[in-house]
Design a protein around this motif. Structure first.
Motif, PDB file in Angstrom:
ATOM      1  N   GLY A 104      21.171 -77.295  89.065  1.00 17.09           N
ATOM      2  CA  GLY A 104      21.015 -77.198  90.390  1.00 17.09           C
ATOM      3  C   GLY A 104      22.285 -76.754  91.128  1.00 17.09           C
ATOM      4  O   GLY A 104      22.167 -75.764  92.092  1.00 17.09           O
ATOM      5  N   LEU A 105      23.426 -77.038  90.619  1.00 15.05           N
ATOM      6  CA  LEU A 105      24.785 -76.658  91.328  1.00 15.05           C
ATOM      7  C   LEU A 105      24.989 -75.149  90.895  1.00 15.05           C
ATOM      8  O   LEU A 105      25.157 -74.437  91.755  1.00 15.05           O
ATOM      9  CB  LEU A 105      25.762 -77.479  90.695  1.00 15.05           C
ATOM     10  CG  LEU A 105      27.218 -77.059  90.866  1.00 15.05           C
ATOM     11  CD1 LEU A 105      27.549 -77.178  92.325  1.00 15.05           C
ATOM     12  CD2 LEU A 105      28.148 -77.827  90.341  1.00 15.05           C
ATOM     13  N   ALA A 106      24.803 -74.672  89.676  1.00 15.07           N
ATOM     14  CA  ALA A 106      25.008 -73.311  89.517  1.00 15.07           C
ATOM     15  C   ALA A 106      23.938 -72.357  89.935  1.00 15.07           C
ATOM     16  O   ALA A 106      24.250 -71.474  90.512  1.00 15.07           O
ATOM     17  CB  ALA A 106      24.660 -73.036  87.961  1.00 15.07           C
ATOM     18  N   GLY A 107      22.710 -72.857  89.838  1.00 10.58           N
ATOM     19  CA  GLY A 107      21.800 -72.085  90.623  1.00 10.58           C
ATOM     20  C   GLY A 107      21.888 -72.002  92.178  1.00 10.58           C
ATOM     21  O   GLY A 107      21.774 -70.852  92.912  1.00 10.58           O
ATOM     22  N   GLY A 108      22.216 -73.108  92.744  1.00 14.95           N
ATOM     23  CA  GLY A 108      22.541 -72.825  94.368  1.00 14.95           C
ATOM     24  C   GLY A 108      23.983 -72.057  94.402  1.00 14.95           C
ATOM     25  O   GLY A 108      23.919 -71.259  95.397  1.00 14.95           O
ATOM     26  N   TRP A 122      23.829 -68.760  96.840  1.00 14.22           N
ATOM     27  CA  TRP A 122      24.668 -68.697  97.732  1.00 14.22           C
ATOM     28  C   TRP A 122      25.545 -67.317  97.606  1.00 14.22           C
ATOM     29  O   TRP A 122      25.577 -66.442  98.691  1.00 14.22           O
ATOM     30  CB  TRP A 122      25.772 -69.816  97.936  1.00 14.22           C
ATOM     31  CG  TRP A 122      26.527 -69.652  99.126  1.00 14.22           C
ATOM     32  CD1 TRP A 122      26.255 -70.119 100.371  1.00 14.22           C
ATOM     33  CD2 TRP A 122      28.009 -69.411  99.007  1.00 14.22           C
ATOM     34  NE1 TRP A 122      27.607 -69.990 101.047  1.00 14.22           N
ATOM     35  CE2 TRP A 122      28.562 -69.478 100.345  1.00 14.22           C
ATOM     36  CE3 TRP A 122      28.836 -68.793  98.110  1.00 14.22           C
ATOM     37  CZ2 TRP A 122      29.788 -69.221 100.802  1.00 14.22           C
ATOM     38  CZ3 TRP A 122      30.121 -68.586  98.329  1.00 14.22           C
ATOM     39  CH2 TRP A 122      30.441 -68.686  99.697  1.00 14.22           C
ATOM     40  N   LEU A 123      25.866 -67.023  96.453  1.00 10.91           N
ATOM     41  CA  LEU A 123      26.570 -65.807  96.306  1.00 10.91           C
ATOM     42  C   LEU A 123      25.810 -64.423  96.562  1.00 10.91           C
ATOM     43  O   LEU A 123      26.468 -63.517  96.941  1.00 10.91           O
ATOM     44  CB  LEU A 123      27.303 -65.568  94.977  1.00 10.91           C
ATOM     45  CG  LEU A 123      28.556 -66.824  94.622  1.00 10.91           C
ATOM     46  CD1 LEU A 123      28.818 -66.648  93.109  1.00 10.91           C
ATOM     47  CD2 LEU A 123      29.685 -66.154  95.487  1.00 10.91           C
ATOM     48  N   ALA A 124      24.548 -64.612  96.302  1.00  4.51           N
ATOM     49  CA  ALA A 124      23.492 -63.549  96.339  1.00  4.51           C
ATOM     50  C   ALA A 124      23.409 -63.236  97.910  1.00  4.51           C
ATOM     51  O   ALA A 124      22.396 -62.480  98.170  1.00  4.51           O
ATOM     52  CB  ALA A 124      22.314 -63.720  95.692  1.00  4.51           C
ATOM     53  N   GLY A 125      23.759 -64.306  98.708  1.00  8.31           N
ATOM     54  CA  GLY A 125      23.438 -64.096 100.331  1.00  8.31           C
ATOM     55  C   GLY A 125      22.342 -64.760 100.580  1.00  8.31           C
ATOM     56  O   GLY A 125      21.549 -64.514 101.863  1.00  8.31           O
ATOM     57  N   ALA A 126      21.842 -65.743  99.741  1.00  3.29           N
ATOM     58  CA  ALA A 126      20.611 -66.708 100.430  1.00  3.29           C
ATOM     59  C   ALA A 126      21.130 -68.263 100.641  1.00  3.29           C
ATOM     60  O   ALA A 126      20.652 -68.963  99.644  1.00  3.29           O
ATOM     61  CB  ALA A 126      19.578 -66.703  99.301  1.00  3.29           C
ATOM     62  N   PRO A 127      21.893 -68.084 101.680  1.00  2.52           N
ATOM     63  CA  PRO A 127      22.512 -69.443 101.915  1.00  2.52           C
ATOM     64  C   PRO A 127      21.438 -70.906 102.156  1.00  2.52           C
ATOM     65  O   PRO A 127      21.763 -71.857 101.696  1.00  2.52           O
ATOM     66  CB  PRO A 127      23.456 -69.625 103.040  1.00  2.52           C
ATOM     67  CG  PRO A 127      22.973 -68.215 103.779  1.00  2.52           C
ATOM     68  CD  PRO A 127      22.510 -67.431 102.592  1.00  2.52           C
ATOM     69  N   GLY A 128      20.247 -70.462 102.748  1.00  8.27           N
ATOM     70  CA  GLY A 128      19.245 -71.238 103.114  1.00  8.27           C
ATOM     71  C   GLY A 128      18.687 -72.052 101.808  1.00  8.27           C
ATOM     72  O   GLY A 128      18.407 -73.099 101.538  1.00  8.27           O
ATOM     73  N   ALA A 129      18.335 -71.001 100.806  1.00  6.42           N
ATOM     74  CA  ALA A 129      17.754 -71.378  99.439  1.00  6.42           C
ATOM     75  C   ALA A 129      18.747 -72.120  98.605  1.00  6.42           C
ATOM     76  O   ALA A 129      18.370 -73.079  97.918  1.00  6.42           O
ATOM     77  CB  ALA A 129      17.199 -70.047  98.722  1.00  6.42           C
ATOM     78  N   ALA A 130      19.914 -71.734  98.773  1.00  7.16           N
ATOM     79  CA  ALA A 130      21.263 -72.627  97.988  1.00  7.16           C
ATOM     80  C   ALA A 130      21.260 -73.959  98.578  1.00  7.16           C
ATOM     81  O   ALA A 130      21.099 -74.834  97.791  1.00  7.16           O
ATOM     82  CB  ALA A 130      22.431 -71.973  98.190  1.00  7.16           C
ATOM     83  N   ASP A 131      21.086 -73.992  99.949  1.00  6.43           N
ATOM     84  CA  ASP A 131      21.199 -75.278 100.503  1.00  6.43           C
ATOM     85  C   ASP A 131      19.946 -76.042 100.150  1.00  6.43           C
ATOM     86  O   ASP A 131      20.225 -77.388  99.460  1.00  6.43           O
ATOM     87  CB  ASP A 131      21.016 -75.207 102.068  1.00  6.43           C
ATOM     88  CG  ASP A 131      22.425 -74.934 102.693  1.00  6.43           C
ATOM     89  OD1 ASP A 131      23.439 -74.922 101.948  1.00  6.43           O
ATOM     90  OD2 ASP A 131      22.346 -74.621 103.987  1.00  6.43           O
ATOM     91  N   ALA A 132      18.672 -75.511  99.918  1.00  2.00           N
ATOM     92  CA  ALA A 132      17.443 -76.337  99.530  1.00  2.00           C
ATOM     93  C   ALA A 132      17.730 -76.719  97.953  1.00  2.00           C
ATOM     94  O   ALA A 132      17.464 -77.932  97.648  1.00  2.00           O
ATOM     95  CB  ALA A 132      16.467 -75.612  99.575  1.00  2.00           C
TER      96      ALA A 132
END
Length: 88
Positions: free
Chosen positions: A18-22, A26-36
């Motif tokens: 979960g940490l690595a996927g987030g 986030w690095l791919a520009g999807a902070p909302g998905a990373a937060d989830a």
């Protein structure tokens, strides 16, 4: 390997994934998905912690993990998915 040890490794693997996927999201520009995803990883770790802390409190052996049980939900409610203190 005992069931308890196996489940501990499984939880660790899920939390790290979960940490690595987030981080990747986030690095791919999807902070909302990373937060989830980070919130989901936090929940995966939180549930077993609540069970363990509840058992220790019932035995009269409350420790510092009780602080984590109290802090994590509060941090998530204030729009922070990381259970660490903020610097601001």
């Amino acid at each position: 390997m005992t069931d308890g040890l196996r489940s501990s490794w499984l939880l660790l693997g899920l939390a790290v994934a979960g940490l690595a996927g987030g981080a990747a999201l986030w690095l791919a520009g999807a902070p909302g998905a990373a937060d989830a995803l980070w919130l989901g990883a936090t929940a995966v770790a939180f549930v077993p912690l609540v069970v363990r802390v509840t058992r220790s409190v019932l035995r009269g052996e409350a420790g510092v993990d009780l602080i984590a049980v109290l802090v994590w939900p509060a941090r998530c409610c204030w729009a922070s998915t990381w259970p660490a203190p903020s610097s601001g």
